[in-house]
Design an enzyme around this catalytic site. Sequence first.
Site, PDB file in Angstrom:
ATOM      1  N   LYS A   1       0.838  -1.209   0.000  1.00 40.46           N
ATOM      2  CA  LYS A   1       0.000   0.000   0.000  1.00 40.46           C
ATOM      3  C   LYS A   1       0.870   1.256   0.000  1.00 40.46           C
ATOM      4  O   LYS A   1       0.647   2.186  -0.778  1.00 40.46           O
ATOM      5  CB  LYS A   1      -0.949   0.006   1.219  1.00 40.46           C
ATOM      6  CG  LYS A   1      -1.886  -1.186   1.274  1.00 40.46           C
ATOM      7  CD  LYS A   1      -2.821  -1.156   2.457  1.00 40.46           C
ATOM      8  CE  LYS A   1      -2.158  -1.268   3.817  1.00 40.46           C
ATOM      9  NZ  LYS A   1      -1.488  -2.568   4.087  1.00 40.46           N
TER      10      LYS A   1
ATOM     11  N   ARG B   1      -9.903   0.552   8.364  1.00 34.57           N
ATOM     12  CA  ARG B   1      -9.450  -0.829   8.572  1.00 34.57           C
ATOM     13  C   ARG B   1     -10.538  -1.710   9.143  1.00 34.57           C
ATOM     14  O   ARG B   1     -10.306  -2.892   9.390  1.00 34.57           O
ATOM     15  CB  ARG B   1      -8.294  -0.849   9.564  1.00 34.57           C
ATOM     16  CG  ARG B   1      -7.054  -0.343   8.945  1.00 34.57           C
ATOM     17  CD  ARG B   1      -5.872  -0.770   9.748  1.00 34.57           C
ATOM     18  NE  ARG B   1      -4.780   0.014   9.273  1.00 34.57           N
ATOM     19  CZ  ARG B   1      -3.593  -0.464   8.983  1.00 34.57           C
ATOM     20  NH1 ARG B   1      -3.326  -1.715   9.146  1.00 34.57           N
ATOM     21  NH2 ARG B   1      -2.654   0.320   8.534  1.00 34.57           N
TER      22      ARG B   1
ATOM     23  N   ARG C   1      12.083  -6.410   5.519  1.00 35.44           N
ATOM     24  CA  ARG C   1      12.092  -4.940   5.364  1.00 35.44           C
ATOM     25  C   ARG C   1      13.002  -4.289   6.417  1.00 35.44           C
ATOM     26  O   ARG C   1      12.976  -4.643   7.588  1.00 35.44           O
ATOM     27  CB  ARG C   1      10.668  -4.397   5.534  1.00 35.44           C
ATOM     28  CG  ARG C   1      10.637  -2.876   5.589  1.00 35.44           C
ATOM     29  CD  ARG C   1       9.267  -2.301   5.366  1.00 35.44           C
ATOM     30  NE  ARG C   1       8.294  -2.688   6.379  1.00 35.44           N
ATOM     31  CZ  ARG C   1       7.005  -2.357   6.323  1.00 35.44           C
ATOM     32  NH1 ARG C   1       6.548  -1.654   5.311  1.00 35.44           N
ATOM     33  NH2 ARG C   1       6.185  -2.750   7.261  1.00 35.44           N
TER      34      ARG C   1
ATOM     35  N   ARG D   1      11.424  -2.528  11.653  1.00 31.26           N
ATOM     36  CA  ARG D   1      10.276  -2.026  12.416  1.00 31.26           C
ATOM     37  C   ARG D   1       9.898  -3.073  13.464  1.00 31.26           C
ATOM     38  O   ARG D   1       9.883  -4.258  13.163  1.00 31.26           O
ATOM     39  CB  ARG D   1       9.090  -1.821  11.454  1.00 31.26           C
ATOM     40  CG  ARG D   1       8.739  -0.377  11.195  1.00 31.26           C
ATOM     41  CD  ARG D   1       7.765  -0.224  10.063  1.00 31.26           C
ATOM     42  NE  ARG D   1       6.421  -0.737  10.326  1.00 31.26           N
ATOM     43  CZ  ARG D   1       5.383  -0.563   9.497  1.00 31.26           C
ATOM     44  NH1 ARG D   1       5.545   0.121   8.376  1.00 31.26           N
ATOM     45  NH2 ARG D   1       4.200  -1.050   9.783  1.00 31.26           N
TER      46      ARG D   1
ATOM     47  N   ARG E   1      -0.772  -8.950  13.491  1.00 29.07           N
ATOM     48  CA  ARG E   1      -1.274  -7.978  12.492  1.00 29.07           C
ATOM     49  C   ARG E   1      -2.127  -8.686  11.453  1.00 29.07           C
ATOM     50  O   ARG E   1      -3.171  -8.179  11.033  1.00 29.07           O
ATOM     51  CB  ARG E   1      -0.099  -7.262  11.802  1.00 29.07           C
ATOM     52  CG  ARG E   1       0.586  -6.253  12.678  1.00 29.07           C
ATOM     53  CD  ARG E   1       1.942  -5.872  12.118  1.00 29.07           C
ATOM     54  NE  ARG E   1       1.874  -5.040  10.938  1.00 29.07           N
ATOM     55  CZ  ARG E   1       2.927  -4.785  10.151  1.00 29.07           C
ATOM     56  NH1 ARG E   1       4.097  -5.314  10.413  1.00 29.07           N
ATOM     57  NH2 ARG E   1       2.791  -4.004   9.109  1.00 29.07           N
TER      58      ARG E   1
HETATM   59  P1  AP5 Z   1       4.737  -1.495   1.855  1.00 25.97           P
HETATM   60  O1  AP5 Z   1       4.524  -0.729   0.622  1.00 25.97           O
HETATM   61  O2  AP5 Z   1       5.284  -0.813   3.057  1.00 25.97           O
HETATM   62  O3  AP5 Z   1       3.402  -2.294   2.232  1.00 25.97           O
HETATM   63  P2  AP5 Z   1       2.194  -1.819   3.147  1.00 25.97           P
HETATM   64  O4  AP5 Z   1       0.998  -2.542   2.666  1.00 25.97           O
HETATM   65  O5  AP5 Z   1       2.143  -0.331   3.209  1.00 25.97           O
HETATM   66  O6  AP5 Z   1       2.728  -2.440   4.517  1.00 25.97           O
HETATM   67  P3  AP5 Z   1       2.736  -1.815   5.969  1.00 25.97           P
HETATM   68  O7  AP5 Z   1       3.494  -2.835   6.788  1.00 25.97           O
HETATM   69  O8  AP5 Z   1       3.262  -0.448   6.040  1.00 25.97           O
HETATM   70  O9  AP5 Z   1       1.209  -1.808   6.201  1.00 25.97           O
HETATM   71  P4  AP5 Z   1       0.341  -1.949   7.443  1.00 25.97           P
HETATM   72  O10 AP5 Z   1      -0.967  -1.655   6.902  1.00 25.97           O
HETATM   73  O11 AP5 Z   1       0.419  -3.208   8.213  1.00 25.97           O
HETATM   74  O12 AP5 Z   1       1.056  -0.915   8.413  1.00 25.97           O
HETATM   75  P5  AP5 Z   1       0.739   0.609   8.726  1.00 25.97           P
HETATM   76  O13 AP5 Z   1       2.023   1.303   8.738  1.00 25.97           O
HETATM   77  O14 AP5 Z   1      -0.356   1.118   7.887  1.00 25.97           O
HETATM   78  O15 AP5 Z   1       5.659  -2.754   1.465  1.00 25.97           O
HETATM   79  C1  AP5 Z   1       6.092  -3.672   2.435  1.00 25.97           C
HETATM   80  C2  AP5 Z   1       7.466  -4.198   2.024  1.00 25.97           C
HETATM   81  O16 AP5 Z   1       7.339  -4.939   0.802  1.00 25.97           O
HETATM   82  C3  AP5 Z   1       8.485  -3.093   1.718  1.00 25.97           C
HETATM   83  O17 AP5 Z   1       9.732  -3.515   2.127  1.00 25.97           O
HETATM   84  C4  AP5 Z   1       8.422  -2.928   0.184  1.00 25.97           C
HETATM   85  O18 AP5 Z   1       9.638  -2.501  -0.334  1.00 25.97           O
HETATM   86  C5  AP5 Z   1       8.073  -4.335  -0.268  1.00 25.97           C
HETATM   87  N1  AP5 Z   1       7.199  -4.371  -1.442  1.00 25.97           N
HETATM   88  C6  AP5 Z   1       6.168  -3.544  -1.719  1.00 25.97           C
HETATM   89  N2  AP5 Z   1       5.556  -3.923  -2.870  1.00 25.97           N
HETATM   90  C7  AP5 Z   1       6.224  -5.016  -3.303  1.00 25.97           C
HETATM   91  C8  AP5 Z   1       6.066  -5.878  -4.433  1.00 25.97           C
HETATM   92  N3  AP5 Z   1       5.089  -5.672  -5.346  1.00 25.97           N
HETATM   93  N4  AP5 Z   1       6.911  -6.922  -4.562  1.00 25.97           N
HETATM   94  C9  AP5 Z   1       7.890  -7.149  -3.653  1.00 25.97           C
HETATM   95  N5  AP5 Z   1       8.095  -6.365  -2.554  1.00 25.97           N
HETATM   96  C10 AP5 Z   1       7.274  -5.320  -2.394  1.00 25.97           C
HETATM   97  O19 AP5 Z   1       0.163   0.496  10.199  1.00 25.97           O
HETATM   98  C11 AP5 Z   1       0.973   0.122  11.278  1.00 25.97           C
HETATM   99  C12 AP5 Z   1       0.161   0.083  12.550  1.00 25.97           C
HETATM  100  O20 AP5 Z   1      -0.427   1.385  12.799  1.00 25.97           O
HETATM  101  C13 AP5 Z   1      -1.040  -0.868  12.555  1.00 25.97           C
HETATM  102  O21 AP5 Z   1      -0.667  -2.200  12.852  1.00 25.97           O
HETATM  103  C14 AP5 Z   1      -1.910  -0.232  13.635  1.00 25.97           C
HETATM  104  O22 AP5 Z   1      -1.440  -0.525  14.914  1.00 25.97           O
HETATM  105  C15 AP5 Z   1      -1.714   1.266  13.382  1.00 25.97           C
HETATM  106  N6  AP5 Z   1      -2.723   1.783  12.454  1.00 25.97           N
HETATM  107  C16 AP5 Z   1      -2.495   2.301  11.205  1.00 25.97           C
HETATM  108  N7  AP5 Z   1      -3.656   2.650  10.627  1.00 25.97           N
HETATM  109  C17 AP5 Z   1      -4.637   2.363  11.521  1.00 25.97           C
HETATM  110  C18 AP5 Z   1      -6.050   2.469  11.495  1.00 25.97           C
HETATM  111  N8  AP5 Z   1      -6.709   2.937  10.442  1.00 25.97           N
HETATM  112  N9  AP5 Z   1      -6.740   2.064  12.585  1.00 25.97           N
HETATM  113  C19 AP5 Z   1      -6.095   1.598  13.682  1.00 25.97           C
HETATM  114  N10 AP5 Z   1      -4.771   1.432  13.762  1.00 25.97           N
HETATM  115  C20 AP5 Z   1      -4.046   1.817  12.685  1.00 25.97           C
END
Ligand code: AP5
Length: 232
Positions: free
Chosen positions: A17, A92, A128, A161, A172
């Site tokens: 994402k 979410r 990552r 992280r 997660r």
């Molecule tokens: P990346 O692009 O970072 O993927 P992502 O889907 O953004 O993954 P995140 O781990 O950031 O998402 P998340 O939703 O769990 O965490 P968030 O920070 O939102 O890619 C991941 C890796 O893969 C990278 O190394 C990248 O280089 C690689 N990659 C990408 N695309 C690729 C491809 N096509 N092929 C190969 N490799 C690839 O949230 C973190 C925490 O915040 C949550 O757990 C929660 O506690 C809190 N939080 C955030 N939003 C909310 C909400 N709305 N409500 C409540 N709590 C929330």
Amino acid sequence: MKGDSIIVLLGPPGAGKGTQAEKLAEKFNLIPLSTGQVLREEARKGSTLGKEAQEIMERGDLVPDSLVAEIVRQRIETAGSSQAVLLDGFPRNLSQADCLEQLKGVRPLCLVNIQVDEEVVLKRLTGRRYCVDCGRIYNFDLSTPKREDVCDACGAQLVQREDDREAVFKTRFKVYREETVPLIEAYSQKLNFFAVNGNQKPQAVFEEIFAQLGEVDREVDSPVMGSEQRTG
Ligand code: AP5
């Protein structure tokens, strides 16, 4: 895609994402918001919000809806009525989707679900690393640094992280299955919903989203997850 749209990126942790958000924001001149990124920044600053969020994030649970909704409200207000907003990581769950229905006003929603298998995202997230100084992201599958654990760009240390450790990833992903999958099922009934194959290389995923967004120029349909439709 209409100029005042709200684009929502959905998908499991590690679906890509954030990676796609960066490309899309640049291509379409969107106002991006990653709730996870804002929460991590707040935690780094040691703000009240950050302190509250940090422990929850490190164990892989969701931060309370009211806290993230406030972050989204501020960003939508700041964007002004004619700028499209890109949401990465919100909503979410069904309750946050209800909240977004209130916040978005008459703006049309465009829903993009990036589908990736669990074993693929586990590999991505445990591989990552990010640079403690410049924030550059590395993934041992895609962009290995020249020297182990050292940033190519600035020479600072690369770290993992906290929530990318395998045990936290499991939580997660469980939260994703229990809270977000029902939301995606509800959203999949809406007109401007489409799914893309996130198991491909980032550029191929981007091209699929780009092609689909070009097709999206339809009137917004009625909300499918208004609370009145979920009661009973
Ligand atoms: P990346 O692009 O970072 O993927 P992502 O889907 O953004 O993954 P995140 O781990 O950031 O998402 P998340 O939703 O769990 O965490 P968030 O920070 O939102 O890619 C991941 C890796 O893969 C990278 O190394 C990248 O280089 C690689 N990659 C990408 N695309 C690729 C491809 N096509 N092929 C190969 N490799 C690839 O949230 C973190 C925490 O915040 C949550 O757990 C929660 O506690 C809190 N939080 C955030 N939003 C909310 C909400 N709305 N409500 C409540 N709590 C929330």
